[in-house]
Design a protein around this motif. Structure first.
Motif, mmCIF file in Angstrom:
data_model
loop_
_atom_site.group_PDB
_atom_site.id
_atom_site.type_symbol
_atom_site.label_atom_id
_atom_site.label_comp_id
_atom_site.label_asym_id
_atom_site.label_seq_id
_atom_site.Cartn_x
_atom_site.Cartn_y
_atom_site.Cartn_z
ATOM 1 N N HIS A 1 0.811 -1.079 0.038
ATOM 2 C CA HIS A 1 0.101 0.170 0.113
ATOM 3 C C HIS A 1 0.752 1.315 -0.014
ATOM 4 O O HIS A 1 0.534 2.317 -0.654
ATOM 5 C CB HIS A 1 -0.959 0.030 1.265
ATOM 6 N N ASP A 2 1.830 1.116 0.606
ATOM 7 C CA ASP A 2 2.926 2.409 0.762
ATOM 8 C C ASP A 2 3.425 2.529 -0.580
ATOM 9 O O ASP A 2 3.618 3.653 -1.130
ATOM 10 C CB ASP A 2 3.959 2.079 1.734
ATOM 11 N N VAL A 3 3.907 1.339 -1.240
ATOM 12 C CA VAL A 3 4.295 1.789 -2.384
ATOM 13 C C VAL A 3 3.431 2.058 -3.615
ATOM 14 O O VAL A 3 3.923 2.897 -4.481
ATOM 15 C CB VAL A 3 4.942 -0.037 -3.029
ATOM 16 N N GLY B 1 3.634 -16.616 -0.191
ATOM 17 C CA GLY B 1 4.444 -16.339 0.795
ATOM 18 C C GLY B 1 4.482 -15.117 1.185
ATOM 19 O O GLY B 1 5.325 -14.470 1.931
ATOM 20 N N THR B 2 3.293 -14.293 1.213
ATOM 21 C CA THR B 2 3.140 -12.861 1.307
ATOM 22 C C THR B 2 1.562 -12.504 1.640
ATOM 23 O O THR B 2 0.865 -13.539 1.165
ATOM 24 C CB THR B 2 3.447 -11.962 0.108
ATOM 25 N N ASN B 3 1.208 -11.587 2.016
ATOM 26 C CA ASN B 3 0.023 -11.272 2.233
ATOM 27 C C ASN B 3 -0.757 -10.129 1.370
ATOM 28 O O ASN B 3 -1.815 -10.004 1.121
ATOM 29 C CB ASN B 3 -0.258 -10.446 3.792
ATOM 30 N N SER B 4 0.167 -9.741 0.763
ATOM 31 C CA SER B 4 -0.242 -8.866 -0.430
ATOM 32 C C SER B 4 0.652 -8.429 -1.571
ATOM 33 O O SER B 4 2.213 -8.498 -0.998
ATOM 34 C CB SER B 4 -0.848 -7.386 0.053
ATOM 35 N N THR B 5 0.561 -8.002 -2.669
ATOM 36 C CA THR B 5 1.322 -7.466 -3.437
ATOM 37 C C THR B 5 1.154 -6.279 -4.515
ATOM 38 O O THR B 5 -0.012 -5.725 -4.193
ATOM 39 C CB THR B 5 1.551 -8.770 -4.611
ATOM 40 N N VAL B 6 2.041 -5.597 -5.218
ATOM 41 C CA VAL B 6 1.826 -4.698 -5.815
ATOM 42 C C VAL B 6 1.322 -5.271 -7.268
ATOM 43 O O VAL B 6 2.222 -5.968 -7.691
ATOM 44 C CB VAL B 6 2.747 -3.659 -6.172
#
Length: 411
Positions: free
Chosen positions: A346-348, A374-379
């Motif tokens: 979200h910051d990105v 392996g993550t909770n979110s991506t761009v």
């Protein structure tokens, strides 16, 4: 090959600036932009042709009905369905899939039966089946993915069995952009006397779709992801199956006869279109399809490949940027998801917006898939044929600026 810079001029939204920068719109997987021809058609319909369909005995209503039903035929030819009666207008992909779950699913799934989906599914093609399985005491099984994020056909052969009643898969993934082997999965389903439902929301604006060649039983998509208006969608269904299914909603338009103690339903597709339909939405969708066909779906597919071949290697070359899914740009149909070190997506996305770049951040309504990465979110950067290399360069430069701004927080 079309002049892509001239094509861009049809999308007036691209001519504006955001935060003082040229707009690089890279959120097409969420919704596409609309060409001037579609916008003009919506306005002209409301200005000169607005009337309800199927009911009026006056000329304006006849004309509106003809436009609405012609839109159905245009959709039929676009996806090569056998007959226009196999095309049902809905509010979008989500409603289309819910319609199948609430009708065919309720009618045919019994306790102990199995529903098979893939780990790559959007929530719209996951939750309806999850909830159906809960209601019917059925078993929901997931096809695993390969390390590149593709559907694992070997695992599919293990998961699809004689107990399977429904196989539901995405055609093109909305997180990784992989193309699923729909024909092979359809054959597996049919060998086990199951049906196959395909979520085509991300496919129809990127690849040619032929439901007969794919051998699918149901195919769902949304107008707003393929240059059309919001609030209009399509469910293609095999005629024989549609005729056997009960209605999804009840009211006007979908009845043949109403008595005090019972009613008879109209023929398909009207049986599934209760109430006043989204007439202008269907007309707008037809105009969007004409635009896509004028540009050419084969040319659009080639353009997607060119843009991804340009963008993905540049993304992968930036230190600290992790690109998810395949390392092969051709396996990212319009979509590439990434993260920058430990920075929150979200910051990105907010930082990229300051540079005029519009992307999506989050789990993209595909939490099980994103968690498997392996993550909770991506761009997510998602491209359409009206994007260009300047948009890609703007994204790359904005990522580098973001890295520089957050360098103290990067790990």
């Amino acid at each position: 090959m079309p002049n892509w810079e001239l094509v861009r001029q049809d999308f007036t939204e691209l001519q504006q600036t955001m935060n003082g920068e040229r707009l690089a719109y890279l959120d097409n997987a969420a919704t596409s932009l609309k060409p001037t021809s579609v916008i003009d058609r919506l306005v002209s319909f409301y200005q000169r042709e607005n009337a309800n369909v199927h009911r009026g005995t006056y000329q304006l209503s006849f004309k509106a009905t003809a436009e609405y039903e012609n839109a159905r035929k245009i959709v039929q030819h676009f996806i090569n369905a056998k007959a226009s009666r196999e095309i049902i207008f809905t509010r979008g992909t989500t409603e289309s899939i819910n319609l199948i779950a609430a009708t065919y699913g309720e009618q045919n799934v019994k306790p102990g039966d199995e529903i098979v989906i893939s780990l790559a599914e959007h929530h719209s093609n996951l939750i309806p089946w999850q909830q159906l399985a809960i209601r019917k005491k059925a078993i929901l099984k997931y096809i695993n993915l390969t390390p590149n994020g593709e559907i694992n056909l070997a695992d599919a052969k293990q998961k699809i069995t004689a107990k399977t009643k429904i196989v539901a898969v995405t055609h093109v993934g909305n997180v990784l952009g992989n193309v699923s082997p729909i024909r092979e999965l359809a054959e597996l389903a049919h060998q086990n006397e199951a049906i196959i439902v395909v979520d085509g929301a991300q496919a129809v604006c990127h690849v040619p779709v032929d439901v007969q060649k794919l051998a699918v039983d149901f195919y769902a998509f949304s107008g707003h992801k393929m240059l059309g208006p919001t609030g209009i969608g399509v469910l293609y269904g095999n005629q024989q199956l549609l005729e056997q299914m009960p209605p999804y909603q009840f009211g006007g338009e979908m009845i043949a006869d109403v008595q005090l103690d019972n009613s008879k339903w109209d023929q398909i597709p009207h049986k599934f279109e209760a109430g006043t339909p989204n007439i202008v939405g269907a007309v707008g969708l037809a105009t969007a399809i004409k635009y896509l066909e004028h540009v050419g779906m084969t040319q659009i597919r080639t353009r997607d490949t060119e843009l991804m071949a340009y963008l993905v290697p540049k993304l992968m070359a930036i230190p600290g940027v992790k690109v998810y899914g395949s390392q092969n740009p051709q396996q990212h149909v319009g979509v590439v998801s990434f993260n920058i070190g430990t920075l929150h997506p979200h910051d990105v996305a907010t930082a990229l917006d300051m540079e005029g770049v519009a992307v999506r951040a989050g789990h993209h309504c595909a939490e099980p898939l994103v968690h498997s990465l392996g993550t909770n979110s991506t761009v997510r950067a998602s491209l359409a044929f009206y994007n260009n290399q300047a948009d890609c360069d703007q994204l790359i430069n904005a990522i580098k600026e973001t890295k520089e701004f957050f360098k103290g927080e990067l790990r």
